[in-house]
Design an enzyme around this catalytic site. Structure first.
Site, PDB file in Angstrom:
ATOM      1  N   LYS A 169       2.172   1.649  -2.942  1.00 16.02           N
ATOM      2  CA  LYS A 169       1.547   0.744  -1.857  1.00 16.02           C
ATOM      3  C   LYS A 169       2.588  -0.098  -0.991  1.00 16.02           C
ATOM      4  O   LYS A 169       3.467   0.798  -0.493  1.00 16.02           O
ATOM      5  CB  LYS A 169       0.637  -0.235  -2.562  1.00 16.02           C
ATOM      6  CG  LYS A 169      -0.248   0.440  -3.448  1.00 16.02           C
ATOM      7  CD  LYS A 169      -1.411  -0.275  -3.946  1.00 16.02           C
ATOM      8  CE  LYS A 169      -2.434   0.706  -4.730  1.00 16.02           C
ATOM      9  NZ  LYS A 169      -3.585  -0.204  -5.295  1.00 16.02           N
ATOM     10  N   ASN A 194       1.856   5.209  -6.704  1.00 13.03           N
ATOM     11  CA  ASN A 194       1.411   4.710  -5.418  1.00 13.03           C
ATOM     12  C   ASN A 194       2.044   3.435  -5.412  1.00 13.03           C
ATOM     13  O   ASN A 194       1.503   2.281  -5.841  1.00 13.03           O
ATOM     14  CB  ASN A 194      -0.105   4.806  -5.506  1.00 13.03           C
ATOM     15  CG  ASN A 194      -0.493   4.218  -4.168  1.00 13.03           C
ATOM     16  OD1 ASN A 194       0.493   4.092  -3.176  1.00 13.03           O
ATOM     17  ND2 ASN A 194      -1.778   4.093  -3.980  1.00 13.03           N
ATOM     18  N   HIS A 254      -7.419   6.877   0.123  1.00 14.66           N
ATOM     19  CA  HIS A 254      -7.467   6.096  -0.638  1.00 14.66           C
ATOM     20  C   HIS A 254      -8.212   4.704  -0.081  1.00 14.66           C
ATOM     21  O   HIS A 254      -8.512   4.449   0.921  1.00 14.66           O
ATOM     22  CB  HIS A 254      -5.785   5.357  -0.775  1.00 14.66           C
ATOM     23  CG  HIS A 254      -5.681   4.269  -1.745  1.00 14.66           C
ATOM     24  ND1 HIS A 254      -6.108   3.167  -1.766  1.00 14.66           N
ATOM     25  CD2 HIS A 254      -5.156   4.304  -3.086  1.00 14.66           C
ATOM     26  CE1 HIS A 254      -5.771   2.384  -2.756  1.00 14.66           C
ATOM     27  NE2 HIS A 254      -5.259   3.304  -3.882  1.00 14.66           N
ATOM     28  N   SER A 296      -5.968   0.281 -12.429  1.00 12.01           N
ATOM     29  CA  SER A 296      -5.530  -0.220 -13.600  1.00 12.01           C
ATOM     30  C   SER A 296      -5.035   0.331 -14.743  1.00 12.01           C
ATOM     31  O   SER A 296      -5.151  -0.073 -16.016  1.00 12.01           O
ATOM     32  CB  SER A 296      -6.398  -1.520 -14.082  1.00 12.01           C
ATOM     33  OG  SER A 296      -6.673  -2.477 -12.883  1.00 12.01           O
ATOM     34  N   GLY A 356      -6.237  -2.605  -9.203  1.00 15.74           N
ATOM     35  CA  GLY A 356      -5.686  -3.849  -9.056  1.00 15.74           C
ATOM     36  C   GLY A 356      -6.135  -5.029  -9.604  1.00 15.74           C
ATOM     37  O   GLY A 356      -5.989  -6.145  -9.485  1.00 15.74           O
ATOM     38  N   GLU A 394     -10.895   7.157  -8.540  1.00 10.92           N
ATOM     39  CA  GLU A 394     -10.686   5.691  -8.668  1.00 10.92           C
ATOM     40  C   GLU A 394     -11.678   4.785  -8.346  1.00 10.92           C
ATOM     41  O   GLU A 394     -11.765   4.467  -7.064  1.00 10.92           O
ATOM     42  CB  GLU A 394      -9.283   5.410  -7.464  1.00 10.92           C
ATOM     43  CG  GLU A 394      -8.161   6.326  -7.635  1.00 10.92           C
ATOM     44  CD  GLU A 394      -6.828   5.339  -7.077  1.00 10.92           C
ATOM     45  OE1 GLU A 394      -6.059   5.178  -8.038  1.00 10.92           O
ATOM     46  OE2 GLU A 394      -6.904   5.102  -5.857  1.00 10.92           O
ATOM     47  N   GLU A 407      -8.180   1.736  -0.322  1.00 13.04           N
ATOM     48  CA  GLU A 407      -7.575   0.551   0.556  1.00 13.04           C
ATOM     49  C   GLU A 407      -7.440   1.138   2.068  1.00 13.04           C
ATOM     50  O   GLU A 407      -7.352   0.286   3.107  1.00 13.04           O
ATOM     51  CB  GLU A 407      -6.098   0.272   0.006  1.00 13.04           C
ATOM     52  CG  GLU A 407      -6.366  -0.567  -0.974  1.00 13.04           C
ATOM     53  CD  GLU A 407      -5.285  -0.651  -2.161  1.00 13.04           C
ATOM     54  OE1 GLU A 407      -4.077  -0.116  -1.706  1.00 13.04           O
ATOM     55  OE2 GLU A 407      -5.326  -1.009  -3.298  1.00 13.04           O
TER      56      GLU A 407
HETATM   57  P1  PGA Z   1      -3.574   0.127  -9.741  1.00 13.96           P
HETATM   58  O1  PGA Z   1      -3.806   0.651  -8.257  1.00 13.96           O
HETATM   59  O2  PGA Z   1      -3.116   1.027 -10.767  1.00 13.96           O
HETATM   60  O3  PGA Z   1      -2.784  -1.129  -9.341  1.00 13.96           O
HETATM   61  O4  PGA Z   1      -5.075  -0.458 -10.134  1.00 13.96           O
HETATM   62  C1  PGA Z   1      -4.297   2.123  -8.458  1.00 13.96           C
HETATM   63  C2  PGA Z   1      -4.335   2.831  -6.886  1.00 13.96           C
HETATM   64  O5  PGA Z   1      -4.603   1.839  -6.160  1.00 13.96           O
HETATM   65  O6  PGA Z   1      -4.010   3.935  -6.733  1.00 13.96           O
END
Ligand code: PGA
Length: 258
Positions: A13, A11, A98, A214, A174, A168, A100
Site C-alpha cells: 500500500k 501489498n 482493490h 487481516s 486492515g 477480500e 481502496e
Molecule cells: P490487510 O490488507 O492484510 O492489512 O487487512 C489486505 C489488503 O488490503 O490487501
C-alpha cells in the site's frame, strides 16, 4: 484440491516512507522466504520504489508486483502508469480492483479493461473482489456475483486460467476482523459456482483464488487448510518480513497437510 503453487502477495500500500526502507524490507523478505520455494511469493511496493526494489530482488524466486495499472498502454492519461511501463521494470503481477481503489471510483468495467491489458502484456492480474458488509439475508452474494460476472466479461477460458481472484471482504481489510475459514470456504464454492454458469465446470474449478483481509501468521494456517483458497493477499502483515515469511510458511505443502 490445490492445482497450482500457492501464491502469497504482499501489498505494501502507501508504505514504507522512503526508498531506503523499501529496499531493506525487500531484502529482508527475500532472506526470510528464501527456503520456501514451494510457494510463489510476490511483493507489491508503491510505484516509485519499484525500480529500487527490482534491483534488490535479483537471484530470488520472489516476484515483483504493482498495486494498480491503467487500462490504456499510453496516451492522454495524466498521473497514470501502464502495464507496459511496469513490465520494463520486471513487474509480472498487477493488483486491480482493490477496494481502496474502488472507493476512489474504480468501476467493475475499468477492472475488466485493466485485466485485458495486463493479460496482453503476459502479466498476471490479481483481481480483488469483496463485499462491503455481510448482511444476514445473504444479499452480499449478489454483490460478489456481479463483480465476478463483470471481471469475466470477454475473458476466454485460457484468459481466465491466467488470472488470480483475490476475495477480500472489505470489512476484514486492515480491521483485524478476519472472515472465518468457513466463510472463506463458502465463498470459494460460491465464486466457482458463478464461474460455472459462464464457463465449463472444469474451467471454473481451476481458477486461482486467494484470500485477503487481516491475514496474520496466527490465522493463516486455518484459513489456508480449511478455506479452500490457494494463497493470500496480505496488507499490514507484509510490512514485517518475519511475520510475512511466517504466513508464507503456512502455505507450504507439508504445513498445509498437517
Ligand atoms: P490487510 O490488507 O492484510 O492489512 O487487512 C489486505 C489488503 O488490503 O490487501
Amino acid at each position: 484440491m490445490k492445482y497450482t503453487k500457492a501464491l502469497v502477495v504482499g501489498n505494501w500500500k502507501l508504505n514504507p516512507g522512503t526508498s531506503i526502507e523499501a529496499k531493506s524490507l525487500a531484502l529482508a523478505i527475500k532472506k526470510h522466504v528464501a527456503k520456501y520455494k514451494e510457494t510463489q511469493v510476490v511483493v507489491a511496493p508503491p510505484f516509485l520504489f519499484i525500480p529500487d526494489v527490482a534491483r534488490n530482488l535479483t537471484k530470488t524466486e520472489v516476484k515483483l508486483g504493482a498495486q494498480d495499472a491503467h487500462f490504456e498502454e499510453r496516451g492522454a492519461c495524466t498521473g497514470e502508469v501502464s502495464p507496459v511501463m511496469l513490465a520494463t521494470f520486471g513487474v509480472t503481477y498487477v493488483i486491480v480492483g482493490h477496494s481502496e481503489r474502488r472507493a476512489l471510483g474504480e468501476t467493475n468495467k475499468q477492472v475488466n479493461l485493466k485485466i485485458q491489458t495486463i493479460l496482453k502484456r503476459k502479466q498476471t492480474p490479481i483481481v480483488c473482489i469483496g463485499e462491503k458488509v455481510r448482511d444476514s439475508q445473504g444479499l452480499f452474494f449478489n454483490e460478489i456475483e456481479e463483480q465476478v460476472r463483470s471481471l469475466a466479461e470477454k475473458l476466454t477460458p485460457v484468459m481466465l486460467s491466467r488470472i488470480v481472484i483475490a476475495y477480500e471482504p472489505i470489512w476484514a481489510i486492515g480491521t483485524g476482523a478476519t472472515a472465518t475459514a468457513e466463510d472463506v470456504k463458502e465463498m470459494q464454492l460460491f465464486i466457482v459456482s458463478v464461474l460455472t454458469k459462464i464457463y465449463e465446470r472444469k474451467v471454473a474449478a481451476k481458477v486461482h483464488l486467494i484470500y485477503g483481509g487481516s491475514v496474520k501468521s496466527s490465522n493463516a494456517l486455518e484459513l489456508y487448510q480449511e478455506g479452500g483458497m490457494n494463497g493470500f493477499l496480505v496488507g499490514g502483515a507484509s510490512l514485517q518480513a518475519k511475520e510475512f515469511a511466517a504466513i508464507v510458511a503456512m502455505t507450504l505443502p507439508k504445513e498445509a497437510k498437517k
